[in-house]
Every structure is written in C-alpha cells, then in structure tokens.
Scaffold this active site. Structure first.
Site: not given
Length: 772
Positions: A305-306, A335, A337, A350, A384
């Site tokens: 995650h992240n 991941e 973003d 983030h 994302e």
C-alpha cells in the site's frame, strides 16, 4: 586470534587499500554533505568511520548488514546532486531490512571503484558462508569486542566484561574455572584457539547431549541405524529416513572416518540440528512447490500500500526506494498515486499531504529494473489516477516506452478468456490495474466509434474516503479545463482512452453487494475495500465473501486514519480468501511478521495458493465459524510444543554493558478466530546466552491450512510491556515436527544469527470431543 579476512579471503588490492582508509563525503540530503574518514577493519567484516584520519573512530556498519552496493547514477539523492558531484564518484551502500541507505562520494572515480568492488566482494563472500563459518565469524567479532586493548589476547577481566556483553551472568568461580581450563599455555590470558575452547565449554549443550545419548548405545556416536531411528521416531521423516540419514552424515559429520563408517559424532549431530535440515521450516516448502497454473483469484498475492512512501502518510518521504524494497522482498502488487506535475510530467505522492514528490517515469523505470529480480511471476501496478487528460497521455507514453515487452497490453492470445490467467501464464509481465471505459469484450471487438467512449466511468477511488472528502480534486485545480467541468463531462470522459486500453485483466469497479457482483460483474473486474468495510462484510456475509473471492479478485487497503503508516492484521482478510491484502511494508511489527510469514513459502515468489476450500465456488466455509470445511466431523490438530532452550540471544539495551535479558518465549497462533491464541513460558533470569526453559505448551487447531505460528522471544519486565528480542513466523503447513531450531529475526525481519531457540514439536490428530 586469526581473523576471518586472513583465514579465508584471497589477498585483494582493493581490500588492502580499504583497510588503510579513505576520506569520503557522507551525503544525507542536498544540504547535509560531510567529509568522513572510512576504514575497513582488520577483521574484514566491519567498516568504521571518524571525522578525520587518526580521529576517534566508531562502527559504521557490518558487512553482514549490507545487501548490495549500487553505482551513483542509481541513487535518487546523488542524481539530485549531479551538478555538484560527478555521479561516477558516488555509490550507495544498501542495507538489509528497513535501514536507510548510505550514500557516499569518493574523491575520485578510482577510489569509488575500489570501495564498490571491495564491498561487493565481501558481501558475496558473506552470502556464501555456511553455518560453521557464520559461527566462526560471530566468535571472531566477539573476540574483537572483548579484547579491549586489541593486543590479541584476553585477560580474565576482559573475559568477565565479554560475558556481560554476550548476555550471560555467570558465577565468577565457575567462569574462572573455565578460563583456567582453556588457558593451556598458562599465560594468564586466552589467545586464538584457547578462546575457541573457552567458548565451546561455555556453550556446551547438555539438553542436546541427553537426546544424543538416548539414541546412542555407547554415548559416543550414532550408528547409521540409530540415526535412522532418531529421524523416523522423533523427526517424523517417514519412509525416506534411511536415505536421508546417509545424506546428513555426509553433510554434517566433521571427521572423514565417521563419514566412511556412516556414523555421526556429537559434534556432527549438533551441526545437523543447527542447520537448515534441522530447521523448523520444511525444506520442501522453500522452493516454488505449489501449482502455479490456476487463475490469479486462487492465490494470495503479496501486496503493498502507498508503495512510494518510506515514512508516514502526512509528511513522509516519497522515494523510488520504496518500490525497490517492496519488489525485492517479493511484493507483486505495488500502488502508484499519480497527479499532474510541473513541466507536463506526472508526479507520484500521497495527495493532499506534505509528502515529497517523485516523477512517475522514475517509478516506471524502477519497476522495469526490479520487477523480476526476486520473482518471475507477474507484477501488478495499481494505478490511482488523478491526472488531467494530457498528463494521462504522458503516463501511457512512459508505461509503453519504458516497460516495452514487459507490459501486458491485451489478452494473452488476443481472444476473450473465460477466466483469469494463471501466474505461470503471466510470467515476467506487468499488469495495469485501474479504471476502464469499456468492457474487455468491447476492446477486443475494436469498436472505437466516438459514442462508445461515453459510458459512465466505473470504479471507485481507492484513496482514503475520509481524507478525500475534505479536499477538492487536485487534478481539477491543475487542469486548464476545470472551470467548465460540468460542460466538459458531457463531451469527454475524464479517463484517457489510451490509458483505459492498458487495463486488461484488472478493471477497477465499485462494490455494491455480492449479489450485484454476481449479476453484473465479470471475472476480470476487481473491487477494492477499506479494511473496515472488508471486516464488516466478513462478519455479515463471510461465506458469500469466500465464494466471491473464488472468481473475482479483491484488494483490501488500510484505513485512511492510519496516517502513521501502521498496519492491520492481514490474517482475518486471508481467512475470507481476499487475495491482495495491501500492507505498509515500510512499517515493521507484528502485522508485517504475519505477512512475511505467509509469503516465506513457495520460493518467496509473492504468490501463495489458497487452501482448496477457498478455491471452491460452492464452498460452505465461513471464516467466522470453526467448522471443518471438508469433513463431517471436525478434525482437531493437537500439538505439544516443548520450548527447550535458547542460544546467543541479543541484548535489548545495548547502551548498558551490565544489562542482561531475562528471556521468555511466547508462542502465538494466528488463524480463524477460535485458533488464534498464545501461551508463554516462564522467564529465565539474567541469561540471554544459553537460557533453559524446558516447558511444554499445548494447543488445539481446527483449520491448520489457515494457521500461522509465531515464536517471539521477549525480555521480561515486571514494570512495563516486555521488550522485543526476536521472532520467527511461518505457516503451520510448513512446520516440521521433532527437535528443531528456530533461527530468530529482528523486528526489521533481518537475521539475528546465531540467535535461536530449540524446541520439540509433536502433533496429534483427533476428532472433536476426543481428548484421549
């Protein structure tokens, strides 16, 4: 005492120059660049540094802590300083675990080459060391630390200090007796081989001697037949015990005559018990041993995650190092973003926070370089996307140009599949997970009329809803067309068709209900759940969740309230068959121990086949109810686990010489709720060197296929929570019975060699209600 470098390494000019020492710049940031004097110690295994040559030096790092050495151009930090320092003069020391990298800049290209080649030579050497060499090196390290005046010999006062450093409180008379026995030269000091003999007396293992004598007729050796009996009766090695006995004698018996006569001495027996063959982890589970030809939905997938974060989620640093570390430790889903960045280049960070930014193209280049260094099985890029139309097109350009043939752009055979492909079919492929404008069927039919690009955009935003609701979309602020957003939506969807086309088997869709998914979704569509939502669904409709996860992928991600990048326990999500349980891999702790424990098996390839009852579309299994999924009566596994002793446990408080641990062992089981439990031994006062517990713990396990076993050593403290010393976690199905050593890992997941605990495990199967 002869140190390791002299004894085993070839004479090497680079190493000799490193031992003389060199000045280099230590670089921590654009503003922190300081000159330091680095020197490889004479032991060849530690590097010390000082402010200047001849200054007061202190340890910088041990070679055993180093994973690899990278060239200057591979460092984010050194690249940012390229105008100040030539990249050819820089290099990066990369450490195991989560320790920050060390960026150094030498005074010349030649000096950088000397250190890079020399360090890599030492790293390769350490990697190839066997158990005995590790033990010898560990002993050499202690001698160096105990020999305070560095004269190559140790007085009794130095030995007493060393014992405290080694975590053992010993009666002074007894210690002096051992010292005198070892001092064969009667010089009043211990040198080289004398110190080795002192150590052997110190580490005598009476509990192992007793086991040895129980099977040995003369107490001196194990004959082939006696060793076969031991392997069959105690180690539960079954029919192949005879062949295995011959192999083990040949491998671990130190004397040539013993090998010739097929007998095992006490030294050989102890070597076997301390080796990988005597480890609690079943060696057959170490390589890739599972069926890799089933659909992706039938596997647990190591997920991050992240991934770009190496710190917290509010002010932490974003770095490609996050991707390197995740991929090298076996993560198969990372991941990304992505937001609009300056100069038309998409950036990764983030959103709506103070975390630093990195370029999307650098992330893609990192994935291309590291995706398949640890595992050949497919890597999933969970995108994302918060970018404007224009920057989405740049994203597509980077994905296609940088990844090239690695990027999966259409179905494997160009035909419409009926189920998800397998990890085997997707070897060395990078898959894009994200939103998609059309169905896969429409893509394959290549109907590209404009009106077919207008359906409502499906899929949810995986970013934390708690934070997302508080902010206006950054991409809207940056997009030149955001002022006329409502009008724009009528004419053009916010997702770029070329980016949509790169999503093949992993189309993100919003989850409404399990009934809705069955009726409206296809097997290549994936839903994401916050940890809170997923746990709620398990309680409300656990069996439906299990059946859903047989044919469709689920990704679970941590709550947006975890701004410190903490983790949740992945076990209860795995119990429901959720495949992609995403973790903040940068954060060490119990939850990551459990995660790493599951993925330790199957070659560490990042894919673990789910139990058969989680792969059956008609499964009746409910993760909240302890009913055996396959049998009319519930089968109970009842293990008796004797925690016998510990060996060379590390100090918790390294700053206090006199502090010695009071160790206890906590054995934890994680699985379905009724199986999740723990038991502890008593603590042993003032002995972390060779504590003896000799306690038996009893458990009962209903669903061993889902259970993980965690051994934790703690330092007893009646005033507060016990301090962590070391741990080891493994799947129940990978556990070997018998007398086994458990080699401990640090909180960071790195080896604490030679620290271990010695146990005896015996399991019995019986039906529920049968307590006999």
């Amino acid at each position: 005492m002869a140190f390791l470098l002299q004894g085993r390494l070839p004479v090497n000019q680079d190493l000799l120059l490193m031992q003389k020492g060199m000045s280099m710049r230590k670089v921590r940031s654009k503003n922190w660049k300081k000159l330091r004097y680095f020197r490889l110690q004479d032991d060849g295994m530690t590097v010390w540094h000082a402010r200047q040559a001849g200054g007061s030096a202190k340890p910088s790092f041990s070679i055993s802590d180093v994973e690899t050495v990278r060239e200057g151009h591979e460092s984010e930090l050194l690249r940012s300083l390229a105008e100040e320092f030539p990249l050819e003069q820089g290099f990066t020391v990369v450490f195991h675990g989560r320790r920050s990298n060390l960026d150094l800049v030498a005074n010349s290209v030649d000096e950088a080459r000397i250190w890079m080649q020399g360090l890599q030579l030492l790293v390769d050497f350490v990697t190839s060391m066997d158990q005995q060499e590790w033990q010898d090196q560990w002993l050499s390290d202690w001698f160096q630390r105990g020999d305070k005046n560095q004269d190559g010999r140790m007085t009794f006062q130095e030995v007493q200090r060393l014992l405290r450093l080694m975590n053992v409180e010993m009666d002074q008379e007894y210690a002096f007796q051992l010292f005198q026995t070892a001092d064969t030269s009667q010089s009043g000091t211990l040198e080289g081989e004398e110190f080795v003999q002192f150590y052997k007396a110190l580490t005598k293992r009476p509990e192992v001697q007793e086991i040895f004598e129980n099977f040995s007729a003369d107490g001196q050796k194990l004959t082939l037949l006696e060793f076969v009996d031991f392997l069959r009766e105690e180690q539960k090695e079954g029919d192949h015990a005879s062949d295995l006995a011959l192999e083990l004698i040949d491998r671990y018996e130190p004397s040539e005559s013993g090998k010739l006569w097929h007998v095992l001495s006490m030294d050989g027996f102890l070597s076997y018990l301390c080796s990988k063959d005597g480890d609690i982890f079943n060696p057959t589970c170490r390589p890739i041993y599972q069926d890799m030809t089933q659909p992706l939905s039938h596997y647990y997938i190591n997920s991050s995650h992240n991934t770009y974060l190496v710190g917290d989620q509010l002010c932490g640093q974003s770095s490609v190092e996050g991707y390197i570390r995740a991929l090298k430790r076996g993560c198969r889903c990372v991941e990304v973003d992505i937001w609009d960045g300056p100069s038309g280049e998409p950036i990764v960070y983030h959103g709506h926070t103070l975390t630093s930014r990195i370029l999307f193209k650098d992330v893609v280049a990192t994935v291309a370089q590291y995706a398949f260094q640890t595992s050949d099985y497919p890597v999933i890029l969970s995108l994302e996307n918060h970018c404007s139309w224009e920057q989405q097109q740049i994203m597509v350009q980077h994905l296609t140009e940088i990844l090239g043939e690695l990027l999966l752009r259409t179905t494997l055979d160009g035909l419409l599949p009926t189920q998800l492909p397998s990890p085997e079919e997707l070897r060395r492929k990078v898959l894009v997970k994200g939103k998609k404008l059309r169905t896969l069927e429409e893509d394959l039919e290549e109907e590209e009329e404009e009106e077919e690009l207008e359906p409502e955009l499906e899929g949810e935003q995986e970013d934390e809803p708690e934070l997302e609701a508080q902010f206006e979309s950054e991409s809207q602020k940056l997009s030149p067309r955001s002022k006329d957003k409502k009008k724009e939506k009528k004419f053009k969807p916010s997702l770029c068709p070329s980016l949509s086309a790169l999503v093949v088997y992993l189309k993100s869709v919003s989850f409404h209900s399990f009934t809705h998914s069955r009726e409206h979704y296809r097997f290549y569509e994936i839903s994401s759940f916050s940890e809170t939502k997923a746990k709620s669904l398990i309680k409300e409709a656990g069996n439906e969740f299990v059946q859903h996860n047989v044919w469709q992928l689920s990704r679970v991600y941590p709550s947006g309230l975890r701004t410190d990048s903490s983790n949740y326990n992945p076990q209860e999500l795995w119990n429901a068959g959720c495949q992609m349980v995403a973790m903040n891999v940068q954060t060490a702790g119990l939850e990551m121990d459990i995660h790493d424990g599951l993925f330790r098996q199957n070659g560490g390839c990042g894919y673990v086949l789910k139990p058969d009852f989680l792969r059956d579309a008609q499964s009746s299994f409910h993760p909240e109810r302890p009913i055996s999924p396959c049998k009319a009566q519930t089968l109970i596994i009842q293990p008796w686990l004797q925690v016998i002793s510990g060996q060379q446990l590390p100090k918790v408080n390294k700053t206090k010489e006199g502090s010695i641990v009071d160790p206890l062992v906590r054995v934890e089981i994680f699985g379905i709720r009724p199986d999740t439990t723990y038991q502890e031994t008593n603590y042993v006062e003032n002995n972390g060197f060779n504590p003896y517990w000799g306690q038996t713990l009893c458990f009962r396990v209903l669903v061993p296929e889902l259970a993980l076993l965690r051994f934790v050593v703690k330092d007893y403290d009646w005033k507060s929570r016990h301090d962590f010393v070391g741990q080891y976690t493994l799947p129940w199905t990978c556990m070997k019975q018998g007398y086994r050593h458990i080699h401990l890992l640090s909180k960071d997941g790195t080896s604490l060699q030679p620290a271990s605990i010695f146990v005896h495990i015996c399991t019995r199967e019986g039906l529920e209600g049968d307590e006999s």
